[in-house]
Write a protein that holds these residues in place. Structure first.
Motif, PDB file in Angstrom:
ATOM      1  N   GLU A  48       0.837  -1.208   0.000  1.00 16.37           N
ATOM      2  CA  GLU A  48       0.000   0.000   0.000  1.00 16.37           C
ATOM      3  C   GLU A  48       0.866   1.250   0.000  1.00 16.37           C
ATOM      4  O   GLU A  48       0.600   2.204  -0.759  1.00 16.37           O
ATOM      5  N   GLU A  49       1.904   1.269   0.825  1.00 12.59           N
ATOM      6  CA  GLU A  49       2.783   2.439   0.893  1.00 12.59           C
ATOM      7  C   GLU A  49       3.506   2.663  -0.425  1.00 12.59           C
ATOM      8  O   GLU A  49       3.640   3.811  -0.889  1.00 12.59           O
ATOM      9  N   ASN A  50       3.966   1.586  -1.044  1.00 12.62           N
ATOM     10  CA  ASN A  50       4.684   1.729  -2.311  1.00 12.62           C
ATOM     11  C   ASN A  50       3.760   2.144  -3.445  1.00 12.62           C
ATOM     12  O   ASN A  50       4.151   2.922  -4.329  1.00 12.62           O
ATOM     13  N   LEU A  51       2.533   1.649  -3.433  1.00  9.17           N
ATOM     14  CA  LEU A  51       1.555   2.103  -4.436  1.00  9.17           C
ATOM     15  C   LEU A  51       1.234   3.581  -4.228  1.00  9.17           C
ATOM     16  O   LEU A  51       1.134   4.346  -5.200  1.00  9.17           O
ATOM     17  N   ASN A  52       1.096   3.997  -2.974  1.00  9.61           N
ATOM     18  CA  ASN A  52       0.852   5.417  -2.691  1.00  9.61           C
ATOM     19  C   ASN A  52       2.007   6.278  -3.196  1.00  9.61           C
ATOM     20  O   ASN A  52       1.792   7.376  -3.726  1.00  9.61           O
ATOM     21  N   ARG A  53       3.205   5.773  -3.023  1.00 11.30           N
ATOM     22  CA  ARG A  53       4.378   6.513  -3.501  1.00 11.30           C
ATOM     23  C   ARG A  53       4.327   6.658  -5.018  1.00 11.30           C
ATOM     24  O   ARG A  53       4.666   7.713  -5.566  1.00 11.30           O
ATOM     25  N   GLN A  54       3.896   5.613  -5.712  1.00 11.34           N
ATOM     26  CA  GLN A  54       3.776   5.685  -7.169  1.00 11.34           C
ATOM     27  C   GLN A  54       2.697   6.681  -7.588  1.00 11.34           C
ATOM     28  O   GLN A  54       2.861   7.395  -8.586  1.00 11.34           O
ATOM     29  N   VAL A  55       1.603   6.736  -6.825  1.00 11.82           N
ATOM     30  CA  VAL A  55       0.559   7.724  -7.107  1.00 11.82           C
ATOM     31  C   VAL A  55       1.114   9.132  -6.907  1.00 11.82           C
ATOM     32  O   VAL A  55       0.904  10.028  -7.747  1.00 11.82           O
ATOM     33  N   ASP A  56       1.825   9.352  -5.808  1.00 20.03           N
ATOM     34  CA  ASP A  56       2.377  10.674  -5.509  1.00 20.03           C
ATOM     35  C   ASP A  56       3.351  11.146  -6.589  1.00 20.03           C
ATOM     36  O   ASP A  56       3.462  12.347  -6.850  1.00 20.03           O
ATOM     37  N   LYS A  57       4.033  10.192  -7.209  1.00 19.45           N
ATOM     38  CA  LYS A  57       4.995  10.527  -8.257  1.00 19.45           C
ATOM     39  C   LYS A  57       4.363  10.507  -9.652  1.00 19.45           C
ATOM     40  O   LYS A  57       5.081  10.630 -10.659  1.00 19.45           O
ATOM     41  N   ASP A  58       3.038  10.381  -9.701  1.00 22.12           N
ATOM     42  CA  ASP A  58       2.296  10.348 -10.965  1.00 22.12           C
ATOM     43  C   ASP A  58       2.730   9.196 -11.876  1.00 22.12           C
ATOM     44  O   ASP A  58       2.623   9.293 -13.107  1.00 22.12           O
ATOM     45  N   LYS A  59       3.191   8.100 -11.271  1.00 26.03           N
ATOM     46  CA  LYS A  59       3.523   6.905 -12.050  1.00 26.03           C
ATOM     47  C   LYS A  59       2.264   6.108 -12.379  1.00 26.03           C
ATOM     48  O   LYS A  59       2.187   5.449 -13.419  1.00 26.03           O
TER      49      LYS A  59
END
Length: 286
Positions: A48-59
């Motif tokens: 979940e944290e890594n997916l959130n990080r990808q969202v934050d980086k617009d990946k």
């Protein structure tokens, strides 16, 4: 497109949760399996944290994140977790007896046409396949850490891996936006056959007083344009893992150029394993 949609990942550690993350993000229903429910819960939190990080980086978009999480389930029951899969990927510690036990279980409970893959970085795929009744459908699928970021996958043929199995897994890796590289089943494959002796030689340089760890890493980052020095990388990988791979190379290839550095062995004996213990060749905050 491969026909595989339902997958299982056995082992919820760093590599296992990363592999499950990538499969779920690319449209696969994934069952993450581990004997420890607490480890499974921690793995889901990490994903979940890594997916959130990808969202934050617009990946990825927030919708993709939610869809990936919806595709992910966990279980402590291996037999149940692999009952309907087309592919099971093992990602447990590098212990032969443990892998033999897991592949025996997978062979008994996964569908007869399922492919069984190992994320091993050093253990023979041919040996792993021999623990099953389906050696033609056993293959190496060696991802790199962090799995959601690193694009390489070594696709390792065992002695009896079929062409159909190789083609399916290689194509699947491409569907995951990875770059598959075909590798034959020899000790260390390509990555660790080349990388670990370099790390081992850097440790010899420390032991012999050629330079201190900071300066050795600086030579390799600034002089050779490596993104990370070999001793920092060793701490990241884990000095125990590095030692184990060097021991496999030394034993299997029988050449003293693969002899583990005594300092590497001493640090492992002392429990100075790198980042995960807070101290290796460098010190880290807990």
């Amino acid at each position: 497109m491969s026909r595989i949609q339902q997958t299982a990942v056995v082992g919820a550690g760093t590599m296992g949760n990363g592999i499950a993350h990538v499969f779920a993000l690319h449209g696969h229903d994934v069952t993450l399996i581990d004997v420890d429910q607490d480890r499974l819960d921690a793995a889901v939190t990490t994903i979940e944290e890594n997916l959130n990080r990808q969202v934050d980086k617009d990946k990825i978009g927030s919708g993709e994140r939610e869809e990936a999480l919806d595709r992910l389930q966990t279980t402590t029951d291996t037999a149940e977790g692999v009952a309907d899969v087309g592919l099971a990927v093992e990602a447990v510690p590098e212990e032969q007896e443990l892998k033999a036990e897991i592949f025996g279980t997978l062979d008994r409970h996964a569908p007869d046409d399922a492919i069984l893959a190992s994320n091993t970085s050093s253990i023979s795929i041919t040996w792993i396949a021999a623990q099953t009744e389906r050696p033609a459908r056993v293959i190496g699928m060696h991802f790199f850490n962090p799995v959601p970021v690193m694009t390489l996958v070594e696709v390792v043929r065992g002695q009896r891996t079929s062409e159909a199995t190789f083609d399916t897994v290689s194509g699947l890796a491409e569907e995951l936006d990875k770059k598959p590289v075909e590798v034959e089943d020899y000790p260390g494959f390509v990555s660790n056959r080349v990388l670990m002796p370099m790390i081992n030689e850097a440790v010899f340089c420390v032991m012999e007083g050629v330079a201190d760890p900071d300066d050795i890493d600086t030579v390799m980052t600034l002089g050779m344009n490596h993104p990370m020095g070999p001793l920092t990388l060793a701490d990241f990988i884990g000095l125990d893992v590095c030692l184990h791979i060097m021991e496999v190379l030394h034993e299997e290839l029988g050449d003293d150029k693969y002899r583990p550095c005594p300092l590497l062995r001493r640090k492992v004996t002392a429990g100075q394993l790198g980042r995960k213990t807070g101290e290796g060749f460098f010190s880290y905050d807990a």
